[in-house]
Design a protein around this motif. Structure first.
Motif, short mmCIF file in Angstrom:
data_model
loop_
_atom_site.label_atom_id
_atom_site.label_comp_id
_atom_site.label_asym_id
_atom_site.label_seq_id
_atom_site.Cartn_x
_atom_site.Cartn_y
_atom_site.Cartn_z
N ASN A 63 68.50 39.25 51.43
CA ASN A 63 68.76 38.47 52.63
C ASN A 63 68.38 39.21 53.90
OD1 ASN A 63 69.53 36.07 53.75
ND2 ASN A 63 71.61 36.77 54.18
N ARG A 64 67.35 39.97 53.80
CA ARG A 64 66.84 40.62 55.00
C ARG A 64 65.33 40.61 54.93
NH1 ARG A 64 69.66 45.15 55.39
NH2 ARG A 64 70.53 45.43 53.34
N SER A 65 64.72 40.76 56.06
CA SER A 65 63.27 40.71 56.10
C SER A 65 62.79 41.84 56.98
CB SER A 65 62.82 39.37 56.65
OG SER A 65 61.73 39.51 57.51
N ASN A 66 61.59 42.26 56.76
CA ASN A 66 61.05 43.32 57.60
C ASN A 66 59.80 42.85 58.30
OD1 ASN A 66 62.91 45.49 57.12
ND2 ASN A 66 62.15 45.46 55.03
N MET A 67 59.80 41.60 58.67
CA MET A 67 58.62 41.08 59.34
C MET A 67 58.96 40.64 60.75
SD MET A 67 56.62 39.04 56.38
CE MET A 67 57.24 37.55 57.07
N VAL A 68 58.04 40.93 61.63
CA VAL A 68 58.16 40.44 63.00
C VAL A 68 56.96 39.53 63.26
CG1 VAL A 68 58.18 41.07 65.43
CG2 VAL A 68 59.36 42.51 63.77
N ALA A 69 57.22 38.36 63.74
CA ALA A 69 56.12 37.45 64.06
C ALA A 69 55.69 37.67 65.50
CB ALA A 69 56.54 36.01 63.85
N VAL A 70 54.40 37.73 65.69
CA VAL A 70 53.87 37.87 67.05
C VAL A 70 52.93 36.69 67.31
CG1 VAL A 70 52.50 39.28 68.60
CG2 VAL A 70 54.00 40.37 66.94
N ILE A 71 53.26 35.93 68.31
CA ILE A 71 52.43 34.79 68.66
C ILE A 71 51.64 35.12 69.90
CG2 ILE A 71 52.45 32.37 69.32
CD1 ILE A 71 54.90 31.97 67.71
N ALA B 2 67.48 44.10 59.92
CA ALA B 2 68.45 43.11 60.40
C ALA B 2 68.98 42.26 59.24
CB ALA B 2 67.81 42.22 61.45
N ARG B 3 70.23 42.18 59.17
CA ARG B 3 70.81 41.31 58.16
C ARG B 3 70.70 39.89 58.70
NH1 ARG B 3 73.24 43.42 54.36
NH2 ARG B 3 73.55 42.02 52.61
N LEU B 4 70.17 39.04 57.89
CA LEU B 4 69.98 37.67 58.38
C LEU B 4 71.28 36.89 58.36
CD1 LEU B 4 67.18 38.55 58.35
CD2 LEU B 4 66.55 36.56 57.00
N LYS B 5 71.39 36.09 59.35
CA LYS B 5 72.53 35.18 59.39
C LYS B 5 72.44 34.26 58.18
CE LYS B 5 74.37 31.96 62.83
NZ LYS B 5 74.12 31.44 64.18
N THR B 6 73.58 33.84 57.68
CA THR B 6 73.55 32.91 56.55
C THR B 6 72.83 31.64 56.99
OG1 THR B 6 75.67 33.76 55.86
CG2 THR B 6 74.92 31.72 54.84
N ARG B 7 71.79 31.36 56.28
CA ARG B 7 70.98 30.23 56.71
C ARG B 7 71.51 28.92 56.17
NH1 ARG B 7 65.31 32.17 57.89
NH2 ARG B 7 64.63 30.05 57.60
N VAL B 8 71.13 27.88 56.84
CA VAL B 8 71.39 26.55 56.32
C VAL B 8 70.45 26.35 55.13
CG1 VAL B 8 71.31 24.11 56.87
CG2 VAL B 8 71.91 25.76 58.64
N THR B 9 70.98 25.89 54.02
CA THR B 9 70.13 25.73 52.85
C THR B 9 69.86 24.25 52.58
OG1 THR B 9 71.80 25.45 51.15
CG2 THR B 9 71.34 27.70 51.91
N SER B 10 68.99 24.04 51.63
CA SER B 10 68.64 22.67 51.29
C SER B 10 69.86 21.92 50.74
CB SER B 10 67.51 22.64 50.28
OG SER B 10 67.82 23.42 49.17
#
Lengths: 344, 344
Positions: A63-71, B2-10
DNA sequence: GAAAGATGTGAATGCGTATTCAAGCCAACG
DNA sequence: CGTTGGCTTGAATACGCATTCACATCTTTC
């Protein structure tokens, strides 16, 4: 839509190494509790099978990611391609990855941002694009920190990092005023863009209350060719009256102006006409131009942006929104006369 | 991290819309079999909850990915930043995403590529970097198609797209020869890089068997400042003998040479010395330079690269490796004299 | 009007990893 | 020698979604 080949999984490695699947996971997790001997055995097995952990599965699970999006928008402007480069390098240095998006000027950036937000990204950096309030709400809902780069944000509900466009341009204006500029042409960028607006206002502020000043504005479309064509259009007619000074709100346009003035009208800068830009891109500093400009401290702006991304999303919006305004650095150059005292 | 916030799921959306979870999945899948009415209801619920499908979960489940990794080196060279831009735009146009990596010249690109391969990417594009045989093996094991961009590959086990560096440079050589060049200076790039090697050889080939030719080589480090400094170093001493012609293996170095020759030695191009580059970057075409050069057709090279990525990985390696060599386009410019007949 | 087909639907399952948890192990300690 | 505490370990499970499959619903056909 390539269908992926069945990958080697951690189970396969576990079997070969004679351990359990979690052990494999631990072997690849720095600082996890596992014997060095066992880890080595697992890594050997992994190498033999060409195994690498699947980041998607890993992210999903942890539940974590190591990506940053750059637009990025307007990558034709070297300033923005330099900025992208600095972002890529900085983000990579912290062991994260960059998901790169590009938005054509004024195109539906909402689509692109929506795409970006389908990834559980650590953060979203938006350079030179607007963000609809709907998207702001979405990013909030998803808990994705958003930072605007070099964009003043309407309604100030978002965090952002930008150069002090007003003051930087004001400095250039004062220099031009001191150098005797009276008839002035401003080459605007995107009329909606905060960057262009702030720079124009800052520049104009230097001439407030001064008598005998004429200021005209033309649209340079934020690009080399736009500015160049604007010059040709404006001065191409019979008996044009040239101004004393031209301020282009970014360097790439200033360069376009310089080329047109030189080549099409045979004018010498700064003898016949003085010129200034903004951004501090490399090509402006080169010998044929030696542009007088204000450099945006990209490295610092990027690092502050990444710093802001660390903050919790709720601290980046609404009343908590962080605005960082970073002063630009004057680069004396040679396109405004009488700047000898600035030379080091 | 960063620990992701609990997301809304399907599931959440399904509950709100009063349907099952698969229905939600179908609502977001174009062309899936679902009633328009139900889809609308689901989309409304999704919007209300700020739901967007999680790409990671989706990819993991469907075992397909829509990301292409692009590894760029030497982004200080405008040619490569333009290339990256074209890749981003082209890939985005096909509804895929770009994972951007940067490799400092000659740095451990292996690490970076390893990072990239942990993602179940659709393909990997490598510009200006080597790939160890170990990594080639890994990419094979993972079933990731790899295409080298603008890099001739040792041992020819990998597919690649490149400009015809040899022939393009040979053309420039022949033009210089025809224009009377006898004492020639070649400004090299990376001595290991195939691009530089091929261009030097191609250029030299134009002078094969011609008597009275002197060719000298200096190292321009593939960069503006490298080339500029090389000029200053080479000609800075007392009573330098200048050559008739300079060929820089890329435009950014040619520009560096031009600036140094002009500013530091007061030489006029092409009157005192002729000059050519390679790449066709925008700044070389501008008025102060009007560089004679060969343009790499970036758009076409990129589209052929992406085309190759569609192929099955096993068809991109070993005996099946595809080599596409695309001819460059001569841009006459004004830095070799007597090219009037080339002008349109 | 019944049979054959087309379409929409939900329960269950799989994707590959990280994490929890309880059990196992060993060393040091009293 | 029995115990406590730290360190390793594997079984089980969660992560969020797409897909399969069997069933239900609706349409077409003779």
């Amino acid at each position: 839509m390539a269908r992926l080949k069945t990958r080697v999984t951690s189970f396969d490695v576990a079997k070969l190494a004679g351990v359990s699947q979690p052990a494999v996971s631990r072997a690849f997790t720095p600082g996890a509790s596992i014997t060095k001997e066992k880890r080595d055995r697992i890594l050997a097995a992994a190498k033999e099978l060409n195994y690498v952990p699947n980041v998607f599965a890993s992210n999903l699970s942890s539940n974590r990611s190591n990506m940053v999006a750059v637009i990025s928008g307007n990558l034709n402007n070297p300033f923005y391609s330099e900025t992208l480069q600095v972002f890529v390098e900085s983000i990579q240095r912290t062991n994260r990855q960059v998901l790169a998006f590009s938005v054509q000027d004024g195109r539906d950036s909402d689509d692109v941002m929506m795409q970006a937000m389908r990834y559980p990204i650590d953060g979203l950096v938006v350079t030179s694009a607007q963000m609809s309030s709907e998207l702001v709400k979405l990013s909030e809902g998803l808990g994705i920190p958003v930072v605007m780069f070099n964009r003043r944000v309407e309604g100030s509900e978002l965090s952002g990092v930008q150069c002090d466009n007003f003051e930087g341009s004001a400095i250039l204006g004062r220099l031009m005023n001191a150098a005797g500029a009276r008839r002035i042409l401003i080459v605007r960028g995107d009329p909606q863009g905060s960057t262009s607006i702030d720079r124009v206002q800052g520049f104009r502020s230097a001439f407030d209350g001064i008598a005998g000043i004429e200021i005209e504005e033309v649209d340079g479309e934020s690009s080399y060719s736009g500015a160049r064509n604007a010059m040709i259009r404006r001065f191409g007619g019979p008996g044009p009256r040239f101004p004393d000074a031209i301020f282009a709100v970014n360097d790439i346009m200033a360069i376009g102006c310089a080329d047109a003035l030189n080549e099409n009208f045979g004018l010498k800068i700064p003898d016949d006409i003085m010129l200034a830009g903004f951004d501090g891109i490399r090509e402006g500093q080169r010998a044929p131009y030696s542009l007088t400009t204000v450099r945006q401290p990209v490295e610092r702006m990027v690092s502050e942006t990444l710093e802001l991304l660390q903050a919790a999303p709720e601290n980046l919006k609404g009343a908590e929104a962080q605005k960082r305004v970073i002063p630009g650095d004057l680069i004396p150059g040679h396109t405004i006369p009488g700047m000898g005292r600035w030379a080091r």
